[in-house]
Each structure stands twice: as structure tokens, then as C-alpha cells.
Design a protein around this motif. Sequence first.
Motif, short mmCIF file in Angstrom:
data_model
loop_
_atom_site.label_atom_id
_atom_site.label_comp_id
_atom_site.label_asym_id
_atom_site.label_seq_id
_atom_site.Cartn_x
_atom_site.Cartn_y
_atom_site.Cartn_z
N ARG A 1 -9.64 -16.84 -6.24
CA ARG A 1 -8.52 -16.02 -5.77
C ARG A 1 -8.10 -16.43 -4.36
O ARG A 1 -6.91 -16.57 -4.07
N GLU A 2 -9.08 -16.61 -3.49
CA GLU A 2 -8.75 -16.97 -2.10
C GLU A 2 -8.19 -18.38 -2.01
O GLU A 2 -7.32 -18.65 -1.18
N ALA A 3 -8.66 -19.28 -2.86
CA ALA A 3 -8.12 -20.64 -2.89
C ALA A 3 -6.67 -20.62 -3.36
O ALA A 3 -5.82 -21.33 -2.81
N ALA A 4 -6.39 -19.79 -4.37
CA ALA A 4 -5.01 -19.68 -4.88
C ALA A 4 -4.09 -19.13 -3.79
O ALA A 4 -2.93 -19.57 -3.65
N THR A 5 -4.57 -18.17 -3.00
CA THR A 5 -3.78 -17.62 -1.90
C THR A 5 -3.52 -18.69 -0.84
O THR A 5 -2.39 -18.80 -0.33
N LEU A 6 -4.54 -19.47 -0.52
CA LEU A 6 -4.38 -20.54 0.45
C LEU A 6 -3.37 -21.57 -0.03
O LEU A 6 -2.53 -22.05 0.74
N VAL A 7 -3.43 -21.91 -1.30
CA VAL A 7 -2.47 -22.86 -1.88
C VAL A 7 -1.04 -22.33 -1.77
O VAL A 7 -0.11 -23.07 -1.42
N GLU A 8 -0.86 -21.04 -2.04
CA GLU A 8 0.49 -20.46 -1.93
C GLU A 8 0.99 -20.52 -0.50
O GLU A 8 2.18 -20.75 -0.26
N ASP A 9 0.09 -20.32 0.47
CA ASP A 9 0.49 -20.45 1.88
C ASP A 9 0.95 -21.87 2.18
O ASP A 9 1.97 -22.09 2.86
N LEU A 10 0.21 -22.85 1.67
CA LEU A 10 0.58 -24.25 1.89
C LEU A 10 1.92 -24.58 1.25
O LEU A 10 2.77 -25.25 1.85
N VAL A 11 2.12 -24.11 0.03
CA VAL A 11 3.38 -24.37 -0.68
C VAL A 11 4.54 -23.71 0.07
O VAL A 11 5.60 -24.31 0.24
N GLU A 12 4.33 -22.50 0.53
CA GLU A 12 5.37 -21.80 1.29
C GLU A 12 5.71 -22.55 2.57
O GLU A 12 6.88 -22.72 2.92
N ASN A 13 4.69 -23.05 3.27
CA ASN A 13 4.92 -23.83 4.49
C ASN A 13 5.68 -25.12 4.20
O ASN A 13 6.54 -25.53 4.98
N LEU A 14 5.35 -25.76 3.09
CA LEU A 14 6.02 -27.01 2.71
C LEU A 14 7.51 -26.79 2.50
O LEU A 14 8.35 -27.58 2.93
N TYR A 15 7.86 -25.71 1.81
CA TYR A 15 9.24 -25.48 1.40
C TYR A 15 10.07 -24.67 2.39
O TYR A 15 11.15 -24.19 2.04
N GLU A 16 9.61 -24.52 3.62
CA GLU A 16 10.38 -23.75 4.60
C GLU A 16 11.73 -24.40 4.91
O GLU A 16 12.65 -23.74 5.37
#
Length: 403
Positions: free
Chosen positions: A124-139
Motif C-alpha cells: 500500500r505504501e509503495a503504491a502511494t509512493l508511486v502515485e506521488d512520483l507519477v503526479e510529480n512527473l506529470y506536473e
Amino acid sequence: MAKTELTQIPVSQMVIGLTVKVPLSWTSHPFFRSKVKLEQQVQIEMIKGLDVEFVYVIDGHDLLPEIEETIEENLVQEEQVKEIDYRPLAKKSMRVSQQRFVKAVNDSRTVFGKVLSDPEGAYREAATLVEDLVENLYESETPHLTLVGSGEADVSVTQHGISVAVLSMMIAHALSLTKKEIRDIALGSLFHDIGKLKVPEDIRRKRGELTDVEANFLKMHPNFGYDMLKRTGLFPEAMLDIVLHHHEFIDGSGFPHQLTEDKIVITTQVVSLANDYEILLNQYRTPQVALGILFKNHSKKHSDKLISVLVKILGIYPPGTVVRLTDDTIAKVMMTTSDVKQPHVWSCDATGAEPSFRFLLSEDVQVKEVIKLDELSEGAVKTLQANNPISFYFNHFNHQENQ
């Protein structure tokens, strides 16, 4: 007294002269404050590049109706663009990238600690971290790379994983891979070296050449990681393939299964390339040298297309490269820009004195040449922190120099 409700307008209606409030936290945009006075077009374009559909108008409501601009007014605005000091905005954006990188490394460390004791929590925490990374990428549509670090002398497994994830996601973004593929790449990158934790530390951290037995033990880390994660029954197959095959090369010279190009999926090929470059970078501590060795000596290990994309992302002078400028000062590249010869740099004189952050796009100065670390004075090495490990994170500061 009741608080006055702010006027909300679409970002498409922003005009120079308005003072607006960006509906994001300060860590999610490159400005010093959420309140921004629009004094030049580049500010408007930067806000349009954020993930917002509207802004609040604080001042300048009289400018909202369509205004006819005279040629003279346009010239004044162009002059303002030339005079604006973008260094504070660029510094702020790099500070945000550094904060996000450190948070990601810390979050990744927490995840690693739970894989065996609490696999569901780790997932769960890894999935949350991945979503943060994806969000940062697509800013924004045009992410750049910035230099970041943990402040530690050696690159940890988790720090390496975040930096590989960022490079891999940048490559995937440039290739227009799907968000699902990018998530698999991010997740696989985070965990790709987790199997090294089962390798004795004296082997992992050995400075000299490994014995055959030690080298073979270290080469088992993809299998160790795959088995550890597969056993949980939680992680997707594409991600597990990355963990198992991130050392496979298209010419069949990799391990553990000596796969060739047609047997290595594109997501795994992307991470294999980013990981290979990061290993060279950690070895040579000079981004351009590492890129040159990859291009010359490892070109058969990766597809030409992927290498070309990586070269474009890193630029001629990747973040962390030490260079001499045309004014004969020494500098370390901090962030890539659209003009490869005018990156954002931290500079000093040859002795290490007069340190300053410089925004070369606003100066009549360019990169003249790359400098080897052994050519630097002791003072310059210290000022530029030239021997520090190099990692990368996303940055979305885009200065439009041709306004």
C-alpha cells in the motif's frame, strides 16, 4: 466583517497585471508564494503548466475585460521579461525537487522495512509512493532533471532506486508509454535492488575487486528480490519482471537468464538502461563521462532508440557535470534547460571563492567545456561539492527565454 469571496477565473483568462492566487500548496508550484502578481507572460505560461484549471483574482479586476494592447505596451512587457530575475524561482523549484526526493527516499526506506513483516502495508505504501512520483512527473508537459542528493557519502539502495525510477519514468514519458506502464516502471525501479539486502554487507560495500564467489553471490540479488516479492502474491507481474531482469541486456550478455531483446519487455529494457547508467555514474562521479562510456562501450547492450532518448533527457551537460564557463568561472550544472549550453549552475572562481547560483539563460555566458574532477582546486571541489554522489529528480521550472 464577512470575508470577501475571491473571484475565480479559468487559467485561459489570465492577463498581465492581475494578482492571482494559485490553488495549490507552496510545495506544488515553483513560486515563492501562492499569491502571484502577473508581470510577464512566462508567469502565465508556468501557471498554465501546473495541474490547475482556475486561479483566484486578488487584484486587478478591471483588467479582466479584453484589453487592446498597443505596440508600445508590448515593447515595455518585452523589456520587463528581459530584466526579470528568474534565479529565485529556479532556486525554489530545485528546493522543492530536493524535498520531494528526500521524502521519496525516506518513504522507500520505510516500505523496505515492511516487506517481510507487513507485506500488505508495504504494498500500500509503495503504491502511494508511486502515485506521488507519477503526479510529480506529470506536473507539466516538459519535465526537466535537477541534481539532488541525500547528503550521504554513499548511495543507498533506496536512494539509487528513486533516482533510477525518475530516469526510467522520464524515458517512458518521452516514449509516450501508458500510465500503467509508467507505474510498473516506477514500482519495479523502487524495488529492483531489494534483493541486495540479502547479500552480506561486506560484499555489497567492498571497494576492491570482488572474488568470483563474491561476484556470483552479488549476481543472485535479482533472484533474491524476485522471490521475496513474488512470495507476497501482491505485486504485478510486469513489476516482478523488472526486479528479476533489470540486469538483462539485449545482446544476451546480462544476467540471470542471458535474455535477448525479443525476450525483454520494453518496461524492463527502460529500467535496465537507467540502472546501467546510474551504476556508471556512481563509479565515475562524472555524468558526462558516464554517459560517454555508456554510449561507446555499452551501446550493444541497449537499443539505439532508448539510448537516444536518455541522451536527450540528460542533455550534453547532465546535472552534476562540472564545467568551465565562457567567463572562465567554474560551475556545476544543477538543472537542465531547453538551451543545453545555458543550464542553471552553481559557480565559483578557480580557487572556490565567490560562490553563486547563476541562471545562464539571463546572462551572456555559456558552457565552454567539461572539466575533469582532478583538474579542480581543493577549494573548488569543496565549494561545488564536486565529489558528492549524484542523483536526479523531476523539475518543472521552464523559463521561456524567447518571449
